[in-house]
Design an enzyme around this catalytic site. Sequence first.
Site, PDB file in Angstrom:
ATOM      1  N   HIS A 245     -12.157   9.963  23.670  1.00 23.68           N
ATOM      2  CA  HIS A 245     -13.478   9.679  23.104  1.00 23.68           C
ATOM      3  C   HIS A 245     -14.194   8.494  23.743  1.00 23.68           C
ATOM      4  CE1 HIS A 245     -11.283   6.612  20.775  1.00 23.68           C
ATOM      5  NE2 HIS A 245     -12.440   5.988  20.708  1.00 23.68           N
TER       6      HIS A 245
HETATM    7  C1  UD1 Z   1     -16.760   4.199  18.194  1.00 22.28           C
HETATM    8  C2  UD1 Z   1     -16.436   2.786  18.683  1.00 22.28           C
HETATM    9  C3  UD1 Z   1     -15.098   2.818  19.396  1.00 22.28           C
HETATM   10  C4  UD1 Z   1     -14.019   3.429  18.545  1.00 22.28           C
HETATM   11  C5  UD1 Z   1     -14.475   4.778  18.028  1.00 22.28           C
HETATM   12  C6  UD1 Z   1     -13.480   5.316  17.040  1.00 22.28           C
HETATM   13  C7  UD1 Z   1     -18.339   1.392  19.323  1.00 22.28           C
HETATM   14  C8  UD1 Z   1     -19.114   0.852  20.457  1.00 22.28           C
HETATM   15  N1  UD1 Z   1     -17.425   2.332  19.644  1.00 22.28           N
HETATM   16  O1  UD1 Z   1     -16.893   5.014  19.340  1.00 22.28           O
HETATM   17  O2  UD1 Z   1     -14.715   1.481  19.707  1.00 22.28           O
HETATM   18  O3  UD1 Z   1     -12.877   3.598  19.339  1.00 22.28           O
HETATM   19  O4  UD1 Z   1     -15.728   4.644  17.349  1.00 22.28           O
HETATM   20  O5  UD1 Z   1     -13.569   6.687  16.888  1.00 22.28           O
HETATM   21  O6  UD1 Z   1     -18.543   1.005  18.202  1.00 22.28           O
HETATM   22  N2  UD1 Z   1     -20.795  11.305  16.307  1.00 22.28           N
HETATM   23  C9  UD1 Z   1     -20.954  12.360  15.465  1.00 22.28           C
HETATM   24  N3  UD1 Z   1     -20.499  12.239  14.187  1.00 22.28           N
HETATM   25  C10 UD1 Z   1     -19.934  11.102  13.713  1.00 22.28           C
HETATM   26  C11 UD1 Z   1     -19.791  10.015  14.587  1.00 22.28           C
HETATM   27  C12 UD1 Z   1     -20.204  10.128  15.874  1.00 22.28           C
HETATM   28  O7  UD1 Z   1     -21.465  13.412  15.848  1.00 22.28           O
HETATM   29  O8  UD1 Z   1     -19.542  11.067  12.527  1.00 22.28           O
HETATM   30  C13 UD1 Z   1     -21.227  11.439  17.716  1.00 22.28           C
HETATM   31  C14 UD1 Z   1     -22.688  11.058  17.931  1.00 22.28           C
HETATM   32  O9  UD1 Z   1     -23.209  11.917  18.891  1.00 22.28           O
HETATM   33  C15 UD1 Z   1     -22.590   9.668  18.521  1.00 22.28           C
HETATM   34  C16 UD1 Z   1     -21.294   9.751  19.315  1.00 22.28           C
HETATM   35  O10 UD1 Z   1     -20.435  10.584  18.540  1.00 22.28           O
HETATM   36  O11 UD1 Z   1     -23.669   9.324  19.327  1.00 22.28           O
HETATM   37  C17 UD1 Z   1     -20.615   8.404  19.537  1.00 22.28           C
HETATM   38  O12 UD1 Z   1     -20.431   7.723  18.290  1.00 22.28           O
HETATM   39  P1  UD1 Z   1     -20.352   6.123  18.259  1.00 22.28           P
HETATM   40  O13 UD1 Z   1     -20.041   5.701  16.884  1.00 22.28           O
HETATM   41  O14 UD1 Z   1     -21.523   5.547  18.927  1.00 22.28           O
HETATM   42  O15 UD1 Z   1     -19.170   5.818  19.247  1.00 22.28           O
HETATM   43  P2  UD1 Z   1     -17.670   6.357  19.248  1.00 22.28           P
HETATM   44  O16 UD1 Z   1     -17.437   7.029  20.559  1.00 22.28           O
HETATM   45  O17 UD1 Z   1     -17.389   7.104  18.014  1.00 22.28           O
HETATM   46  N1  UDP Z   2      -7.128   9.881  14.056  1.00 19.07           N
HETATM   47  C1  UDP Z   2      -7.160  10.856  13.075  1.00 19.07           C
HETATM   48  N2  UDP Z   2      -7.561  12.108  13.426  1.00 19.07           N
HETATM   49  C2  UDP Z   2      -7.911  12.429  14.695  1.00 19.07           C
HETATM   50  C3  UDP Z   2      -7.856  11.438  15.696  1.00 19.07           C
HETATM   51  C4  UDP Z   2      -7.473  10.153  15.338  1.00 19.07           C
HETATM   52  O1  UDP Z   2      -6.823  10.596  11.919  1.00 19.07           O
HETATM   53  O2  UDP Z   2      -8.253  13.603  14.940  1.00 19.07           O
HETATM   54  C5  UDP Z   2      -6.700   8.523  13.679  1.00 19.07           C
HETATM   55  C6  UDP Z   2      -5.501   8.047  14.451  1.00 19.07           C
HETATM   56  O3  UDP Z   2      -4.310   8.467  13.809  1.00 19.07           O
HETATM   57  C7  UDP Z   2      -5.685   6.544  14.432  1.00 19.07           C
HETATM   58  C8  UDP Z   2      -7.188   6.377  14.460  1.00 19.07           C
HETATM   59  O4  UDP Z   2      -7.724   7.625  14.016  1.00 19.07           O
HETATM   60  O5  UDP Z   2      -5.171   5.987  13.238  1.00 19.07           O
HETATM   61  C9  UDP Z   2      -7.648   6.074  15.842  1.00 19.07           C
HETATM   62  O6  UDP Z   2      -9.035   6.168  15.878  1.00 19.07           O
HETATM   63  P1  UDP Z   2      -9.850   6.470  17.205  1.00 19.07           P
HETATM   64  O7  UDP Z   2      -8.983   7.097  18.213  1.00 19.07           O
HETATM   65  O8  UDP Z   2     -11.070   7.193  16.784  1.00 19.07           O
HETATM   66  O9  UDP Z   2     -10.343   5.016  17.636  1.00 19.07           O
HETATM   67  P2  UDP Z   2      -9.668   3.773  18.390  1.00 19.07           P
HETATM   68  O10 UDP Z   2      -8.339   3.512  17.801  1.00 19.07           O
HETATM   69  O11 UDP Z   2      -9.613   4.113  19.834  1.00 19.07           O
HETATM   70  O12 UDP Z   2     -10.635   2.683  18.172  1.00 19.07           O
END
Ligand code: UD1
Ligand code: UDP
Length: 408
Positions: A245
Amino acid sequence: MNSTDSTPVKLISIVGARPQFIKTAPVSRAIEQYNLNNHCPQITEILVHTGQHYDYKMSQVFFDQLEILSPRYNLGVGSGNHGQMTGAMLAKIEIVLLKERPDWVLVYGDTNSTVAGALAAVKLHIPVAHVEAGLRSFNRRMPEEINRVLTDHISSILFCPTDTAVKNLIKEGFTNIVNDGKYLNRDLFENRPSAFSFQLSPLVVNVGDVMYDAFLANKNLADQKSGILSDLELKSKSYCLATVHRQENTEDPRRLLNIFTAFEELSSADCPFIILLHPRTKKALQRHKGKVRLSPYVRLLSPASYLDMIALEVHARVILTDSGGVQKEAYFARVPCVTLRDETEWIETIEAGWNHLGGADCRQISDAFEKAINFFPLEQLGLYGDGKASHLLLRNLISSSFQSDSVR
Ligand code: UD1
Ligand code: UDP
């Protein structure tokens, strides 16, 4: 505040993204236990959800499954560019803080919700406690690295998950290190007014990792309750699990296509790949439809609930991921891991031999996969605490509350 003060400590926890819901759960549980044991002062916790993640499978499922405190405020910020999202959060969090006037603000990890929460609080002179402080990738092109550095430098107490994190902070000039309940730099801490200590030289404590607390608290439940393996007709240790992601991997088509090509090449009938698609990755794959190579042995699924995720992790043969949390959970589950990045903050897992950097290059991923699949551990190391990080964190927060009066 003095140690006989019975006014409850008011704490606001700010969360917004999937891993933060998981991190806040054990801390809230520790607060409940602390209050049940009639400790004085009691703690009032209020949860604020920025709304950064909002799909059911990215947010509400964790509240339902982990019985997390319901957010008193959901700021509904949603997705956007970094500035847009962080700015909207900052403005909305400030309104909540002005209304609630908490004694502490607790922020988790390194997302935009983290830095927005910390910045809103510190400008109102509310002390910030940063959970999962001190992590560094030393890659400033990563949005999370900026969020971490800024949050650490405006917090009053830094709860580190590892010794590596403590060392990173020492290199950045932090001096008030607490070790085994003792201040390493006693002179600095004791001979200065507390306002100095808290504003200019925050406390740094290695409490262990709250994600390890969450994992231990839910592993047995996952065993009992998750039916994901039978639903997907998977046998233990006969599949690989992957998540992707990161911005660097989803927004750069070359990296994205390389990673999915590697999945296609490494998967087989004997060892299919289960890919849990973050919505961001699903959208990126749709943008490059036709260019992504997929085989019948690569199964693209929607995000899993936490219990299903733990079950999938524990029974995987190898985990491939660019997630911070999933790298650690692979280690907690004692499953070898390939990290789909050029560097990691969780270097202990690499040093212990459980994690291998694959970058986003087919050949490098394949080499790392080979090492992971042939990895035979020599010793089991406890790198992330004893599963009681949340309790230790709370103890430190409460004792700091008695000393931080002059900054409020
Ligand atoms: C964010 C965090 C990242 C973390 C991750 C956990 C920042 C800069 N990044 O990244 O550190 O590892 O969350 O998962 O804060 N979207 C949806 N539905 C949702 C959420 C997101 O469709 O419920 C899509 C949207 O198109 C959005 C994109 O995902 O633009 C990215 O979401 P965003 O929260 O900006 O960043 P993450 O990649 O989720
Ligand atoms: N996770 C989850 N379902 C998924 C993918 C991740 O429950 O399909 C959980 C995972 O077990 C961990 C957390 O989400 O506890 C990690 O989040 P993510 O990978 O989104 O973000 P990061 O840790 O890189 O910030």
